[in-house]
Design an enzyme around this catalytic site. Structure first.
Site, PDB file in Angstrom:
ATOM      1  N   CYS A  12      39.723  40.322  46.408  1.00  0.00           N
ATOM      2  CA  CYS A  12      38.710  39.571  47.181  1.00  0.00           C
ATOM      3  C   CYS A  12      38.503  40.162  48.573  1.00  0.00           C
ATOM      4  O   CYS A  12      37.507  40.823  48.846  1.00  0.00           O
ATOM      5  CB  CYS A  12      39.102  38.092  47.302  1.00  0.00           C
ATOM      6  SG  CYS A  12      39.145  37.205  45.735  1.00  0.00           S
ATOM      7  N   ARG A  13      39.451  39.917  49.488  1.00  0.00           N
ATOM      8  CA  ARG A  13      39.217  40.250  50.901  1.00  0.00           C
ATOM      9  C   ARG A  13      39.258  41.737  51.210  1.00  0.00           C
ATOM     10  O   ARG A  13      38.358  42.262  51.881  1.00  0.00           O
ATOM     11  CB  ARG A  13      40.238  39.502  51.780  1.00  0.00           C
ATOM     12  CG  ARG A  13      40.058  37.993  51.734  1.00  0.00           C
ATOM     13  CD  ARG A  13      41.260  37.265  52.301  1.00  0.00           C
ATOM     14  NE  ARG A  13      42.435  37.426  51.447  1.00  0.00           N
ATOM     15  CZ  ARG A  13      43.654  37.030  51.747  1.00  0.00           C
ATOM     16  NH1 ARG A  13      43.878  36.469  52.935  1.00  0.00           N
ATOM     17  NH2 ARG A  13      44.642  37.191  50.897  1.00  0.00           N
ATOM     18  N   SER A  14      40.310  42.429  50.761  1.00  0.00           N
ATOM     19  CA  SER A  14      40.399  43.845  51.175  1.00  0.00           C
ATOM     20  C   SER A  14      39.358  44.743  50.492  1.00  0.00           C
ATOM     21  O   SER A  14      38.866  45.682  51.143  1.00  0.00           O
ATOM     22  CB  SER A  14      41.825  44.395  51.023  1.00  0.00           C
ATOM     23  OG  SER A  14      42.288  44.343  49.696  1.00  0.00           O
TER      24      SER A  14
HETATM   25  P1  4NP Z   1      42.802  38.423  47.840  1.00  0.00           P
HETATM   26  O1  4NP Z   1      42.701  37.040  47.051  1.00  0.00           O
HETATM   27  O2  4NP Z   1      44.211  38.525  48.386  1.00  0.00           O
HETATM   28  O3  4NP Z   1      41.788  38.284  48.928  1.00  0.00           O
HETATM   29  O4  4NP Z   1      42.483  39.526  46.855  1.00  0.00           O
HETATM   30  C1  4NP Z   1      43.631  36.663  46.062  1.00  0.00           C
HETATM   31  C2  4NP Z   1      43.602  37.248  44.833  1.00  0.00           C
HETATM   32  C3  4NP Z   1      44.502  36.852  43.847  1.00  0.00           C
HETATM   33  C4  4NP Z   1      45.420  35.871  44.110  1.00  0.00           C
HETATM   34  C5  4NP Z   1      45.460  35.294  45.368  1.00  0.00           C
HETATM   35  C6  4NP Z   1      44.572  35.696  46.341  1.00  0.00           C
HETATM   36  N1  4NP Z   1      46.305  35.449  43.092  1.00  0.00           N
HETATM   37  O5  4NP Z   1      47.101  34.530  43.356  1.00  0.00           O
HETATM   38  O6  4NP Z   1      46.287  35.997  41.981  1.00  0.00           O
END
Ligand code: 4NP
Length: 154
Positions: A12-14
């Protein structure tokens, strides 16, 4: 200059930070100066495309998220000049993963944006559409601020 953006899952974010920062770098005609990548502190989504919701929100603003998720590895701390964490937990995890011979500078991505007091890009994964829009708002502002700062340091 080699720059790595890091969040938890790298879906998502990175990947958003990587795509938005790349857009600003390309618009400034500086693509030859930068090598950009993103990674996650956990590798449970390794090999996956970015989250479909994140991709959809990003594409409405003209960004194509085409990175494939991977976990941070020890070599990243020697290879990259700067590693930017999306939140405090990501930064703490990076600090504890860093090998003794790490040369990369570690910091919070939003630390480099003087226009906001917010220090973290909130994890949008378990929330609704507003969370993904918030990620894009923060990342767009911070990408512009970071590019200005890195250019002035050169
Ligand atoms: P990200 O978001 O760190 O911005 O890529 C997430 C993606 C997956 C999970 C948590 C946050 N997860 O728990 O699988």
């Amino acid at each position: 200059m080699k720059v790595l953006f890091v969040c938890l899952g790298n879906i998502c974010r990175s990947p958003t930070a990587e795509a938005v920062f790349r857009d600003r770098v390309e618009k400034a005609g500086l693509d030859k100066l930068f090598e950009l990548d993103s990674a996650g502190t956990i590798a449970v989504h390794a090999g996956e495309a970015a989250d479909a919701r994140m991709r959809q929100h990003a594409s409405k603003r003209g960004y194509q998220l085409d990175s494939i998720s991977r976990g941070v590895v020890a070599e990243d701390f020697r290879n990259f000049d700067h590693i930017f964490a999306m939140d405090q937990q990501n930064l703490r995890d990076l600090q504890s993963m860093a090998p003794a011979d790490a040369t990369a500078s570690l910091s919070l991505f939003l630390e480099h944006d003087p226009s906001t007091d917010t220090l973290e890009v909130p994890d949008p994964y378990y929330g609704g559409g507003a969370g993904f829009e918030r990620v894009l708002d923060l990342v767009e502002e911070a990408s512009e601020a970071l590019l200005t700062k890195l250019r002035s340091e050169r």
